[in-house]
Design a protein around this motif. Sequence first.
Motif, PDB file in Angstrom:
ATOM      1  N   ASP A 132       0.786  -1.233  -0.183  1.00 45.51           N
ATOM      2  CA  ASP A 132       0.103  -0.107   0.126  1.00 45.51           C
ATOM      3  C   ASP A 132       0.890   1.227   0.036  1.00 45.51           C
ATOM      4  O   ASP A 132       0.417   2.363  -0.627  1.00 45.51           O
ATOM      5  CB  ASP A 132      -0.754  -0.009   1.084  1.00 45.51           C
ATOM      6  N   MET A 133       1.796   1.351   0.766  1.00 47.76           N
ATOM      7  CA  MET A 133       2.842   2.511   0.913  1.00 47.76           C
ATOM      8  C   MET A 133       3.573   2.671  -0.469  1.00 47.76           C
ATOM      9  O   MET A 133       3.714   3.623  -0.905  1.00 47.76           O
ATOM     10  CB  MET A 133       3.813   2.108   1.920  1.00 47.76           C
ATOM     11  N   ARG A 134       3.851   1.610  -1.198  1.00 51.70           N
ATOM     12  CA  ARG A 134       4.745   1.939  -2.659  1.00 51.70           C
ATOM     13  C   ARG A 134       3.421   2.224  -3.674  1.00 51.70           C
ATOM     14  O   ARG A 134       3.790   3.032  -4.459  1.00 51.70           O
ATOM     15  CB  ARG A 134       5.022   0.477  -2.986  1.00 51.70           C
ATOM     16  N   THR A 135       2.366   1.923  -3.269  1.00 50.37           N
ATOM     17  CA  THR A 135       1.149   2.368  -4.282  1.00 50.37           C
ATOM     18  C   THR A 135       1.023   3.930  -3.982  1.00 50.37           C
ATOM     19  O   THR A 135       0.839   4.634  -5.028  1.00 50.37           O
ATOM     20  CB  THR A 135      -0.076   1.707  -4.092  1.00 50.37           C
ATOM     21  N   ALA A 136       0.883   4.286  -2.873  1.00 46.07           N
ATOM     22  CA  ALA A 136       0.857   5.767  -2.512  1.00 46.07           C
ATOM     23  C   ALA A 136       1.995   6.400  -3.177  1.00 46.07           C
ATOM     24  O   ALA A 136       1.950   7.796  -3.370  1.00 46.07           O
ATOM     25  CB  ALA A 136       0.710   5.931  -1.037  1.00 46.07           C
ATOM     26  N   ARG A 137       3.120   5.995  -2.931  1.00 46.43           N
ATOM     27  CA  ARG A 137       4.520   6.437  -3.358  1.00 46.43           C
ATOM     28  C   ARG A 137       4.449   6.835  -5.007  1.00 46.43           C
ATOM     29  O   ARG A 137       4.632   7.642  -5.537  1.00 46.43           O
ATOM     30  CB  ARG A 137       5.672   5.944  -3.041  1.00 46.43           C
ATOM     31  N   ASP A 138       4.018   5.534  -5.660  1.00 48.32           N
ATOM     32  CA  ASP A 138       3.929   5.815  -7.279  1.00 48.32           C
ATOM     33  C   ASP A 138       2.698   6.537  -7.696  1.00 48.32           C
ATOM     34  O   ASP A 138       2.896   7.016  -8.850  1.00 48.32           O
ATOM     35  CB  ASP A 138       3.780   4.245  -7.718  1.00 48.32           C
ATOM     36  N   TYR A 139       1.609   6.730  -6.974  1.00 46.72           N
ATOM     37  CA  TYR A 139       0.403   7.605  -7.392  1.00 46.72           C
ATOM     38  C   TYR A 139       0.268   8.781  -6.275  1.00 46.72           C
ATOM     39  O   TYR A 139      -0.707   8.287  -5.465  1.00 46.72           O
ATOM     40  CB  TYR A 139      -0.617   6.569  -7.727  1.00 46.72           C
ATOM     41  N   PRO A 140       0.860   9.663  -6.124  1.00 48.33           N
ATOM     42  CA  PRO A 140       1.030  10.551  -5.230  1.00 48.33           C
ATOM     43  C   PRO A 140      -0.225  11.467  -5.106  1.00 48.33           C
ATOM     44  O   PRO A 140      -0.625  12.005  -3.992  1.00 48.33           O
ATOM     45  CB  PRO A 140       2.167  11.378  -5.416  1.00 48.33           C
ATOM     46  N   THR A 141      -1.131  11.409  -6.238  1.00 49.10           N
ATOM     47  CA  THR A 141      -2.345  12.175  -6.232  1.00 49.10           C
ATOM     48  C   THR A 141      -3.632  11.372  -6.372  1.00 49.10           C
ATOM     49  O   THR A 141      -3.461  10.361  -6.838  1.00 49.10           O
ATOM     50  CB  THR A 141      -2.500  13.270  -7.452  1.00 49.10           C
ATOM     51  N   ARG A 142      -4.843  12.038  -5.995  1.00 48.52           N
ATOM     52  CA  ARG A 142      -6.047  11.106  -6.083  1.00 48.52           C
ATOM     53  C   ARG A 142      -6.268  11.037  -7.548  1.00 48.52           C
ATOM     54  O   ARG A 142      -7.146   9.845  -7.891  1.00 48.52           O
ATOM     55  CB  ARG A 142      -7.115  12.111  -5.491  1.00 48.52           C
ATOM     56  N   GLU A 143      -6.092  11.917  -8.440  1.00 53.07           N
ATOM     57  CA  GLU A 143      -6.428  11.647  -9.835  1.00 53.07           C
ATOM     58  C   GLU A 143      -5.463  10.667 -10.638  1.00 53.07           C
ATOM     59  O   GLU A 143      -6.217   9.984 -11.297  1.00 53.07           O
ATOM     60  CB  GLU A 143      -6.008  13.256 -10.314  1.00 53.07           C
ATOM     61  N   GLU A 144      -4.238  10.741 -10.080  1.00 61.71           N
ATOM     62  CA  GLU A 144      -3.495   9.543 -10.536  1.00 61.71           C
ATOM     63  C   GLU A 144      -3.905   8.278 -10.121  1.00 61.71           C
ATOM     64  O   GLU A 144      -3.783   7.333 -10.827  1.00 61.71           O
ATOM     65  CB  GLU A 144      -2.166   9.937 -10.408  1.00 61.71           C
ATOM     66  N   LEU A 145      -4.352   7.973  -8.993  1.00 67.80           N
ATOM     67  CA  LEU A 145      -4.821   6.781  -8.399  1.00 67.80           C
ATOM     68  C   LEU A 145      -6.085   6.274  -8.829  1.00 67.80           C
ATOM     69  O   LEU A 145      -6.236   5.043  -9.248  1.00 67.80           O
ATOM     70  CB  LEU A 145      -4.812   6.980  -6.734  1.00 67.80           C
ATOM     71  N   ALA A 146      -7.060   7.413  -9.226  1.00 69.15           N
ATOM     72  CA  ALA A 146      -8.188   7.116  -9.719  1.00 69.15           C
ATOM     73  C   ALA A 146      -8.182   6.690 -11.262  1.00 69.15           C
ATOM     74  O   ALA A 146      -8.572   5.779 -11.811  1.00 69.15           O
ATOM     75  CB  ALA A 146      -9.101   8.280  -9.887  1.00 69.15           C
ATOM     76  N   ARG A 147      -7.021   7.164 -12.013  1.00 68.77           N
ATOM     77  CA  ARG A 147      -6.716   6.625 -13.397  1.00 68.77           C
ATOM     78  C   ARG A 147      -6.256   5.374 -13.225  1.00 68.77           C
ATOM     79  O   ARG A 147      -6.307   4.240 -14.245  1.00 68.77           O
ATOM     80  CB  ARG A 147      -5.781   7.582 -14.203  1.00 68.77           C
ATOM     81  N   PHE A 148      -5.368   5.050 -12.454  1.00 62.78           N
ATOM     82  CA  PHE A 148      -4.861   3.702 -12.241  1.00 62.78           C
ATOM     83  C   PHE A 148      -5.682   2.575 -11.865  1.00 62.78           C
ATOM     84  O   PHE A 148      -5.881   1.476 -12.418  1.00 62.78           O
ATOM     85  CB  PHE A 148      -3.690   3.777 -10.999  1.00 62.78           C
ATOM     86  N   ASP A 149      -6.832   2.964 -11.215  1.00 65.18           N
ATOM     87  CA  ASP A 149      -7.962   2.280 -10.566  1.00 65.18           C
ATOM     88  C   ASP A 149      -8.866   1.679 -11.692  1.00 65.18           C
ATOM     89  O   ASP A 149      -9.303   0.528 -12.071  1.00 65.18           O
ATOM     90  CB  ASP A 149      -8.823   2.850  -9.656  1.00 65.18           C
ATOM     91  N   CYS A 150      -9.005   2.938 -12.566  1.00 63.66           N
ATOM     92  CA  CYS A 150     -10.186   2.852 -13.804  1.00 63.66           C
ATOM     93  C   CYS A 150      -9.313   1.691 -14.829  1.00 63.66           C
ATOM     94  O   CYS A 150      -9.915   0.732 -15.635  1.00 63.66           O
ATOM     95  CB  CYS A 150     -10.339   4.005 -14.374  1.00 63.66           C
ATOM     96  N   LYS A 151      -7.927   1.850 -14.912  1.00 63.00           N
ATOM     97  CA  LYS A 151      -7.187   1.193 -15.991  1.00 63.00           C
ATOM     98  C   LYS A 151      -7.104  -0.422 -15.241  1.00 63.00           C
ATOM     99  O   LYS A 151      -7.355  -1.356 -16.301  1.00 63.00           O
ATOM    100  CB  LYS A 151      -5.916   1.453 -16.190  1.00 63.00           C
ATOM    101  N   ARG A 152      -7.014  -0.572 -14.184  1.00 61.50           N
ATOM    102  CA  ARG A 152      -6.974  -2.085 -13.457  1.00 61.50           C
ATOM    103  C   ARG A 152      -8.552  -2.576 -13.667  1.00 61.50           C
ATOM    104  O   ARG A 152      -8.612  -3.846 -14.178  1.00 61.50           O
ATOM    105  CB  ARG A 152      -7.141  -1.872 -11.853  1.00 61.50           C
ATOM    106  N   SER A 153      -9.494  -1.797 -13.576  1.00 64.23           N
ATOM    107  CA  SER A 153     -10.943  -2.255 -13.858  1.00 64.23           C
ATOM    108  C   SER A 153     -11.262  -2.765 -15.167  1.00 64.23           C
ATOM    109  O   SER A 153     -12.112  -3.698 -15.359  1.00 64.23           O
ATOM    110  CB  SER A 153     -11.896  -1.321 -13.388  1.00 64.23           C
TER     111      SER A 153
END
Length: 367
Positions: free
Chosen positions: A196-217
Amino acid sequence: MSNNDAVSGALFQHLFRVFSLFADQNEKGTFKPAQAEFLIDELLRELRRQTTPKVHILPDNVTFNEFLNLLQVIFPDREDLQIATDRVFERYVNHVIGKGFVLFRKLTQKRRGCLPIRKRVSDAWQFGWLQVMPGIAKIRKQNTDIDDIVQFDEDTVIETPVIDGDSSIWSVICSSSTTFQFSHLDPIMAQLFVKDMRTARDYPTREELARFDCKRSLKVRPNKEGKIRIELEKERSRLESELEEEKKNRKDEEIVRGLTTRLLKQEMEKSEQMQQVIYELRSKLVNGEEGESLGDGNDNDVEMIEDEISEDVGENEEISITLPSREEKIQQYAYHLYATQAEEHVTSDDEEIWKQNYNLIVSTQSV
């Protein structure tokens, strides 16, 4: 699940927020089949249940009502669905990547010459609540409202957990002069916190994390049932071909047996005819008055015929014992036809000889 419950219930409001988060990325405002399967898998993981293989054929555009009906089938217990939905809502809507209780301590670095030296502020481990979010990790100490903030950036080093006694320890080295050490009794939970910490480091903003989640889905998972079905179809085709080959072999064997039986029957009929002719000749020779000289010649003929009969019987026994193979059945059939014709010629010649002997005996008796 009625429409009124879907509007008023907090459970379905959370589900609709999660649905809208992914559906808004699509043109028609609906789920893709892969996204519906992705969220169902996430709900199952939150309940520590094994994800099931694909058993439903979903349409190209999954509406919210269709998604609710599918959840009702997979999660018959509403309490389980409530717990899993709250956790998924917190992860994808509130962007809380991970949370839980840990032991931690803070280290500082001081330089003496060229090498940095870590100095512990406190040797004792402290108990706190860890919450990992994009770019940061908040640590709430026990009996206090003050949070320690761990900032993640591209230079942050998150080490792999190591076993130290009964616990797993890992360090987070920030770009500043501060290092945090964390400890957890469960090594699996320690690995999850590091992830989880490495995910937070690789995607430091909510927008980047949302794009990552959408790509996974949108990632289509492999269809295990499809592979199993293809393998079963191949196995069925192989067994059917072997069965057809076995039927063909049995049919060929029946044809060979029929030909052999017919040939044996013909040989037996010929043998009976020869035995009858021999019996008639012996009767005529016994009744003759001057049959000694003629009898010698006729006895030779009879012995010759008996030898031929014995040879025919030997051939019959050989035919009854040895069956032609599949590759030689055509050659054997031609051989039997040739042998039959040859035996017919021999039989006609013998009959001519017997007629001459009979005429000779009759003329001798008249004299």
